[in-house]
Design a protein around this motif. Structure first.
Motif, PDB file in Angstrom:
ATOM      1  N   ASN A  52      74.478  20.584  74.464  1.00 51.35           N
ATOM      2  CA  ASN A  52      75.439  19.979  75.387  1.00 51.35           C
ATOM      3  C   ASN A  52      75.095  20.281  76.842  1.00 51.35           C
ATOM      4  OD1 ASN A  52      76.910  18.770  73.365  1.00 51.35           O
ATOM      5  ND2 ASN A  52      78.311  20.485  73.154  1.00 51.35           N
ATOM      6  N   GLN A  53      74.605  21.485  77.105  1.00 49.44           N
ATOM      7  CA  GLN A  53      74.211  21.836  78.469  1.00 49.44           C
ATOM      8  C   GLN A  53      73.016  20.986  78.916  1.00 49.44           C
ATOM      9  OE1 GLN A  53      73.072  25.923  79.020  1.00 49.44           O
ATOM     10  NE2 GLN A  53      72.874  25.700  81.233  1.00 49.44           N
ATOM     11  N   LEU A  54      72.051  20.807  78.037  1.00 49.93           N
ATOM     12  CA  LEU A  54      70.902  19.962  78.362  1.00 49.93           C
ATOM     13  C   LEU A  54      71.341  18.520  78.602  1.00 49.93           C
ATOM     14  CD1 LEU A  54      68.213  21.278  75.879  1.00 49.93           C
ATOM     15  CD2 LEU A  54      68.076  21.345  78.371  1.00 49.93           C
ATOM     16  N   ASP A  55      72.289  18.049  77.835  1.00 53.33           N
ATOM     17  CA  ASP A  55      72.816  16.700  78.028  1.00 53.33           C
ATOM     18  C   ASP A  55      73.398  16.546  79.432  1.00 53.33           C
ATOM     19  OD1 ASP A  55      73.333  14.091  76.941  1.00 53.33           O
ATOM     20  OD2 ASP A  55      75.446  14.651  76.859  1.00 53.33           O
ATOM     21  N   GLU A  56      74.148  17.541  79.875  1.00 52.56           N
ATOM     22  CA  GLU A  56      74.709  17.512  81.228  1.00 52.56           C
ATOM     23  C   GLU A  56      73.616  17.537  82.287  1.00 52.56           C
ATOM     24  OE1 GLU A  56      77.830  20.359  82.003  1.00 52.56           O
ATOM     25  OE2 GLU A  56      78.618  20.107  79.971  1.00 52.56           O
ATOM     26  N   GLU A  57      72.597  18.373  82.088  1.00 54.44           N
ATOM     27  CA  GLU A  57      71.488  18.451  83.040  1.00 54.44           C
ATOM     28  C   GLU A  57      70.746  17.127  83.121  1.00 54.44           C
ATOM     29  OE1 GLU A  57      68.874  21.883  82.700  1.00 54.44           O
ATOM     30  OE2 GLU A  57      70.523  23.013  81.797  1.00 54.44           O
ATOM     31  N   LYS A 105      66.178  18.792  74.254  1.00 52.02           N
ATOM     32  CA  LYS A 105      67.433  18.298  73.689  1.00 52.02           C
ATOM     33  C   LYS A 105      67.200  17.680  72.314  1.00 52.02           C
ATOM     34  CE  LYS A 105      71.074  14.941  74.428  1.00 52.02           C
ATOM     35  NZ  LYS A 105      71.403  13.708  75.093  1.00 52.02           N
ATOM     36  N   LEU A 106      66.147  16.898  72.180  1.00 49.50           N
ATOM     37  CA  LEU A 106      65.836  16.278  70.892  1.00 49.50           C
ATOM     38  C   LEU A 106      65.534  17.345  69.841  1.00 49.50           C
ATOM     39  CD1 LEU A 106      65.357  13.810  69.138  1.00 49.50           C
ATOM     40  CD2 LEU A 106      63.008  13.750  70.016  1.00 49.50           C
ATOM     41  N   HIS A 107      64.782  18.354  70.214  1.00 42.80           N
ATOM     42  CA  HIS A 107      64.467  19.432  69.276  1.00 42.80           C
ATOM     43  C   HIS A 107      65.757  20.107  68.785  1.00 42.80           C
ATOM     44  CE1 HIS A 107      62.478  22.836  67.438  1.00 42.80           C
ATOM     45  NE2 HIS A 107      63.280  23.626  68.116  1.00 42.80           N
ATOM     46  N   LEU A 108      66.672  20.389  69.698  1.00 43.83           N
ATOM     47  CA  LEU A 108      67.937  21.024  69.311  1.00 43.83           C
ATOM     48  C   LEU A 108      68.766  20.101  68.420  1.00 43.83           C
ATOM     49  CD1 LEU A 108      68.931  22.748  72.658  1.00 43.83           C
ATOM     50  CD2 LEU A 108      68.171  23.871  70.555  1.00 43.83           C
ATOM     51  N   LYS A 109      68.765  18.817  68.738  1.00 45.75           N
ATOM     52  CA  LYS A 109      69.517  17.863  67.915  1.00 45.75           C
ATOM     53  C   LYS A 109      68.967  17.830  66.499  1.00 45.75           C
ATOM     54  CE  LYS A 109      71.355  13.182  67.992  1.00 45.75           C
ATOM     55  NZ  LYS A 109      71.483  11.959  68.793  1.00 45.75           N
ATOM     56  N   GLU A 110      67.655  17.865  66.375  1.00 40.63           N
ATOM     57  CA  GLU A 110      67.040  17.884  65.047  1.00 40.63           C
ATOM     58  C   GLU A 110      67.407  19.157  64.291  1.00 40.63           C
ATOM     59  OE1 GLU A 110      62.945  17.354  66.122  1.00 40.63           O
ATOM     60  OE2 GLU A 110      63.113  15.174  66.092  1.00 40.63           O
TER      61      GLU A 110
END
Length: 69
Positions: free
Chosen positions: A27-32, A55-60
């Motif tokens: 979520n923090q990366l999404d905001e950035e 962000k993609l890596h975390l989502k996976e």
């Protein structure tokens, strides 16, 4: 993100410290990323590419953890 897993996400955020950490990081990366896209003219800066990749890596990772439940 993953509305079909909303209940499970809520459960894991309170019961699994690692899940909670990576969910918050995502979520923090999404905001950035949104901030970067709003304030910079180029959509393809190296910094933005790195943020999107993280962000993609975390989502996976989040998805993998959800599927294992």
């Amino acid at each position: 993100m993953f509305p079909e897993y909303r209940d499970l996400i809520s459960k894991l955020k309170t019961s699994n410290a690692h899940f909670s950490k990576i969910f918050d990081e995502h979520n923090q990366l999404d905001e950035e990323i949104r901030h970067h896209e709003k304030h910079y003219s180029s959509d393809s800066t190296p910094e933005l590419k790195i943020l999107k990749s993280k962000k993609l890596h975390l989502k996976e990772e989040i998805y993998t953890m959800l599927k294992k439940q």
